[in-house]
Design a protein around this motif. Sequence first.
Motif, PDB file in Angstrom:
ATOM      1  N   UNK A 144       0.830  -1.207   0.000  1.00 61.69           N
ATOM      2  CA  UNK A 144       0.000   0.000   0.000  1.00 61.69           C
ATOM      3  C   UNK A 144       0.862   1.254   0.000  1.00 61.69           C
ATOM      4  N   UNK A 145       0.262   2.393   0.148  1.00 63.04           N
ATOM      5  CA  UNK A 145       0.904   3.697  -0.020  1.00 63.04           C
ATOM      6  C   UNK A 145       2.326   3.734   0.541  1.00 63.04           C
ATOM      7  N   UNK A 146       3.283   4.201  -0.270  1.00 60.56           N
ATOM      8  CA  UNK A 146       4.633   4.371   0.278  1.00 60.56           C
ATOM      9  C   UNK A 146       4.625   5.490   1.317  1.00 60.56           C
ATOM     10  N   UNK A 147       5.695   5.603   2.056  1.00 59.32           N
ATOM     11  CA  UNK A 147       5.740   6.606   3.120  1.00 59.32           C
ATOM     12  C   UNK A 147       5.640   8.016   2.543  1.00 59.32           C
ATOM     13  N   UNK A 156       8.371  15.637  -6.319  1.00 63.84           N
ATOM     14  CA  UNK A 156       9.461  16.512  -6.752  1.00 63.84           C
ATOM     15  C   UNK A 156      10.087  16.046  -8.066  1.00 63.84           C
ATOM     16  N   UNK A 157      10.279  14.745  -8.197  1.00 62.68           N
ATOM     17  CA  UNK A 157      10.953  14.203  -9.379  1.00 62.68           C
ATOM     18  C   UNK A 157      10.044  14.101 -10.598  1.00 62.68           C
ATOM     19  N   UNK A 158       8.781  13.704 -10.366  1.00 67.38           N
ATOM     20  CA  UNK A 158       7.898  13.391 -11.491  1.00 67.38           C
ATOM     21  C   UNK A 158       6.623  14.210 -11.544  1.00 67.38           C
ATOM     22  N   UNK A 159       6.356  15.006 -10.521  1.00 65.34           N
ATOM     23  CA  UNK A 159       5.164  15.848 -10.521  1.00 65.34           C
ATOM     24  C   UNK A 159       4.007  15.231  -9.750  1.00 65.34           C
ATOM     25  N   UNK A 160       2.958  16.054  -9.612  1.00 67.91           N
ATOM     26  CA  UNK A 160       1.798  15.651  -8.834  1.00 67.91           C
ATOM     27  C   UNK A 160       1.031  14.487  -9.452  1.00 67.91           C
ATOM     28  N   UNK A 165      -1.359   9.400  -8.547  1.00 62.04           N
ATOM     29  CA  UNK A 165      -1.595   8.065  -9.088  1.00 62.04           C
ATOM     30  C   UNK A 165      -1.141   6.997  -8.078  1.00 62.04           C
ATOM     31  N   UNK A 166       0.028   7.185  -7.484  1.00 62.70           N
ATOM     32  CA  UNK A 166       0.532   6.220  -6.496  1.00 62.70           C
ATOM     33  C   UNK A 166      -0.365   6.175  -5.264  1.00 62.70           C
ATOM     34  N   UNK A 167      -0.827   7.329  -4.815  1.00 59.15           N
ATOM     35  CA  UNK A 167      -1.690   7.390  -3.637  1.00 59.15           C
ATOM     36  C   UNK A 167      -3.011   6.668  -3.893  1.00 59.15           C
ATOM     37  N   UNK A 168      -3.516   6.749  -5.117  1.00 58.77           N
ATOM     38  CA  UNK A 168      -4.789   6.113  -5.441  1.00 58.77           C
ATOM     39  C   UNK A 168      -4.632   4.665  -5.905  1.00 58.77           C
ATOM     40  N   UNK A 170      -1.864   2.373  -5.609  1.00 59.68           N
ATOM     41  CA  UNK A 170      -1.189   1.383  -4.767  1.00 59.68           C
ATOM     42  C   UNK A 170      -2.086   0.760  -3.692  1.00 59.68           C
ATOM     43  N   UNK A 171      -2.968   1.515  -3.032  1.00 61.37           N
ATOM     44  CA  UNK A 171      -3.873   0.833  -2.093  1.00 61.37           C
ATOM     45  C   UNK A 171      -4.797  -0.164  -2.797  1.00 61.37           C
ATOM     46  N   UNK A 172      -5.228   0.167  -4.011  1.00 60.37           N
ATOM     47  CA  UNK A 172      -6.069  -0.768  -4.763  1.00 60.37           C
ATOM     48  C   UNK A 172      -5.280  -2.016  -5.150  1.00 60.37           C
ATOM     49  N   UNK A 173      -4.041  -1.818  -5.571  1.00 60.69           N
ATOM     50  CA  UNK A 173      -3.170  -2.951  -5.896  1.00 60.69           C
ATOM     51  C   UNK A 173      -2.925  -3.809  -4.652  1.00 60.69           C
ATOM     52  N   UNK A 174      -2.645  -3.160  -3.537  1.00 61.38           N
ATOM     53  CA  UNK A 174      -2.403  -3.883  -2.283  1.00 61.38           C
ATOM     54  C   UNK A 174      -3.641  -4.667  -1.864  1.00 61.38           C
TER      55      UNK A 174
END
Length: 190
Positions: A144-147, A156-160, A165-168, A170-174
């Motif tokens: 689920x969501x990384x720290x 910072x590296x790739x934008x909002x 996308x990761x916040x939404x 990764x929990x679904x994937x988990x």
Amino acid sequence: MKRPVVPGVIHLPSDADIHDSYLAKGAKIVTPLFEPAGFGRHWEPVAALIPGTIAKEVVIGSLGTIYGIESVRREPSPHDLWEDTKQQAAALKDALIASVRNLFFLSGGSEEDMPAPGTIQTRLKSQFDGPLAAYSYMVFVLLYIPCISTIAAIKEEFGWRLAIFEILFLPLLAYGTSVSVYQIGRIFLS
């Protein structure tokens, strides 16, 4: 029976019992959603996922706080620095020997070789229906969501866009993965 008040961030409002905290109330609402994943019968493991977004290692500390284990104040030991250093070195030596032994002998030893379960281990065993449910929980925690600091670095590296996308996603994937692990595992272990 009134449970002891455990101070800390997890314990809000501060004058309430831990089981009546905002964290507990929120976790109790969403806990049934995790029943297909094998850990939706008790709110405590689900509640530990919320502060676990700060850092994955916070999940176990949060469980300790929720169970009231970490509220126990321990008196400092009367040992001096030299004694403490000797004890830590002996414990490190024993751990290294056990690690090397486990690399070559996968059996893990007998029940007599296993250390006595600690308080948190005993409480965790009572929260899960068995090893498969605990494994499903572990899979969920790992995916689920990384720290928060990782999310900030991604932003910072790739934008909002990627951060959101990761916040939404990764929990679904988990959730999907842990449900699959639990349901497929039940088929094979039944």
